[in-house]
Design a protein around this motif. Structure first.
Motif, short mmCIF file in Angstrom:
data_model
loop_
_atom_site.label_atom_id
_atom_site.label_comp_id
_atom_site.label_asym_id
_atom_site.label_seq_id
_atom_site.Cartn_x
_atom_site.Cartn_y
_atom_site.Cartn_z
N ARG A 48 0.83 -1.19 0.00
CA ARG A 48 0.00 0.00 0.00
C ARG A 48 0.87 1.25 0.00
NH1 ARG A 48 -3.66 -0.51 5.08
NH2 ARG A 48 -1.75 -1.43 5.91
N CYS A 49 0.20 2.38 -0.04
CA CYS A 49 0.88 3.67 -0.12
C CYS A 49 0.55 4.50 1.11
CB CYS A 49 0.42 4.38 -1.39
SG CYS A 49 0.58 6.16 -1.38
N SER A 50 1.57 5.11 1.70
CA SER A 50 1.37 6.12 2.74
C SER A 50 1.84 7.44 2.15
CB SER A 50 2.17 5.78 4.00
OG SER A 50 2.04 6.82 4.97
N CYS A 51 0.90 8.34 1.90
CA CYS A 51 1.24 9.61 1.24
C CYS A 51 1.05 10.78 2.19
CB CYS A 51 0.41 9.79 -0.02
SG CYS A 51 -1.36 10.03 0.27
N ASN A 88 11.71 0.80 3.59
CA ASN A 88 10.59 1.24 2.75
C ASN A 88 11.10 2.06 1.55
OD1 ASN A 88 9.69 1.17 5.71
ND2 ASN A 88 7.75 1.01 4.61
N VAL A 89 10.50 1.83 0.42
CA VAL A 89 10.82 2.62 -0.77
C VAL A 89 10.11 3.97 -0.68
CG1 VAL A 89 10.54 2.75 -3.27
CG2 VAL A 89 11.18 0.59 -2.19
N ARG A 90 10.82 5.04 -1.01
CA ARG A 90 10.26 6.38 -1.02
C ARG A 90 10.18 6.90 -2.46
NH1 ARG A 90 12.30 5.76 3.99
NH2 ARG A 90 11.51 7.13 5.64
N ILE A 91 9.03 7.46 -2.80
CA ILE A 91 8.83 7.98 -4.14
C ILE A 91 8.24 9.39 -4.03
CG2 ILE A 91 7.66 7.66 -6.36
CD1 ILE A 91 7.52 4.66 -5.74
N SER A 92 8.78 10.30 -4.84
CA SER A 92 8.29 11.67 -4.84
C SER A 92 8.24 12.19 -6.27
CB SER A 92 9.22 12.56 -3.99
OG SER A 92 8.77 13.91 -3.98
N TRP A 93 7.43 13.21 -6.49
CA TRP A 93 7.44 13.88 -7.79
C TRP A 93 7.19 15.37 -7.60
CZ3 TRP A 93 3.74 10.02 -6.76
CH2 TRP A 93 2.45 10.45 -6.50
N HIS A 115 3.80 -0.51 9.38
CA HIS A 115 4.12 0.38 8.26
C HIS A 115 5.15 -0.22 7.30
CE1 HIS A 115 7.41 1.26 11.10
NE2 HIS A 115 8.12 1.41 10.00
N GLU A 116 5.71 -1.39 7.63
CA GLU A 116 6.82 -1.94 6.85
C GLU A 116 6.48 -2.13 5.38
OE1 GLU A 116 5.78 -3.13 9.72
OE2 GLU A 116 7.48 -3.03 11.12
N GLU A 117 5.24 -2.45 5.08
CA GLU A 117 4.88 -2.73 3.69
C GLU A 117 4.80 -1.49 2.82
OE1 GLU A 117 0.69 -2.87 2.52
OE2 GLU A 117 0.27 -3.34 4.61
N PHE A 118 4.61 -0.32 3.42
CA PHE A 118 4.25 0.87 2.66
C PHE A 118 5.32 1.34 1.69
CE2 PHE A 118 1.42 2.26 6.41
CZ PHE A 118 0.33 1.64 5.85
N PHE A 119 4.84 1.91 0.56
CA PHE A 119 5.62 2.84 -0.21
C PHE A 119 5.33 4.22 0.38
CE2 PHE A 119 4.91 -0.42 -3.60
CZ PHE A 119 6.24 -0.72 -3.84
N PHE A 120 6.37 4.97 0.72
CA PHE A 120 6.18 6.32 1.24
C PHE A 120 6.18 7.30 0.06
CE2 PHE A 120 8.38 4.82 5.35
CZ PHE A 120 7.18 4.40 5.87
N VAL A 121 5.10 8.04 -0.09
CA VAL A 121 4.89 8.88 -1.27
C VAL A 121 4.68 10.33 -0.85
CG1 VAL A 121 3.31 9.36 -3.19
CG2 VAL A 121 3.95 7.01 -2.64
N SER A 122 5.30 11.24 -1.58
CA SER A 122 5.09 12.67 -1.37
C SER A 122 5.25 13.39 -2.69
CB SER A 122 6.08 13.23 -0.34
OG SER A 122 7.41 13.07 -0.81
N ILE A 128 12.89 8.22 -6.92
CA ILE A 128 12.71 7.00 -6.13
C ILE A 128 13.96 6.77 -5.30
CG2 ILE A 128 13.49 5.52 -8.04
CD1 ILE A 128 11.49 3.39 -6.97
N LEU A 129 13.75 6.38 -4.04
CA LEU A 129 14.84 6.10 -3.10
C LEU A 129 14.57 4.75 -2.46
CD1 LEU A 129 17.36 7.53 -1.72
CD2 LEU A 129 15.79 8.04 0.16
#
Length: 208
Positions: A84-87, A161-166, A133-140, A182-183
């Protein structure tokens, strides 16, 4: 969420995992410009919300790469079937809150539930992390900036956790592009896996 333990003793990347897991800053990241011309046209045509539509495509692309679904839990590597995504959600007072979104849902259902979740987080959310929270993709996102690079805050000890931003999308010569960052934990992810994420995102974004 369903997950399986990955036996790293027999994994081709076992040496990389052992090496990078000892580092205080074990991350690898990149920012690329992604052509979202067709996606923007589709969003405008359908009257869909941009942030949720893009989040759905980004998360679907990330979930398509197994290595991006891997996490380190209790010293072991696990691979989730779907993440899932935590944004982050901007609040009226200038602060922000976290919001959980499930992109495993069909698109229409995701948009409907996503609207309600974002609204609830906007007026009543906090930055307290959800348990598990371990499963999350962290998005901002930083929609005010057409950036070429971004530095993301990371915890110590390191999360996996993988972090993705745009950033801000821009139009030039009839094409629309978006900086996407992506990090990831280098013990779990290499450049080839980041490349696969961008390839899948561009493939999805090119569909009108």
């Amino acid at each position: 969420m369903e997950k399986r333990i990955v036996d790293m003793t027999g994994d081709p990347r076992r040496e990389q995992f052992a090496y990078f897991s000892t580092m205080a800053n074990p991350y690898v990241g990149v920012t690329c410009q992604v052509d979202i011309t067709a996606l923007v046209e589709k969003i405008r045509r359908d009257g869909a919300p941009f942030f949720l539509s893009l989040t759905y495509e980004v998360m679907t692309a990330a979930n398509a790469v197994p290595e991006l679904r891997r996490r380190i839990e209790g010293g072991r590597v696990v691979e989730y079937g779907s993440c899932r995504c935590s944004c982050t959600v901007a609040k009226p007072d200038g602060a922000y809150a976290y919001c959980t979104l499930d992109t495993a849902l069909p698109f229409a259902e995701f948009i409907e539930t996503g609207r309600a979740a974002l609204e609830a987080a906007k007026y009543g959310g906090t930055i307290t992390e959800e348990q598990g929270h371990e499963e999350f993709f962290f998005v901002s996102c930083v929609p005010w900036l057409r950036y070429t690079d971004i530095v993301m805050p990371v915890p110590s000890p390191a999360y996996s956790n993988v972090r993705i931003s745009w950033g801000k999308w821009t139009e030039e010569n009839g094409r629309t592009s978006l900086p996407v960052t992506i990090l990831a934990h280098h013990g779990l992810v290499d450049g080839i896996h980041l490349g696969r994420f961008y390839e899948e995102l561009e493939r999805r974004a090119s569909k009108a």
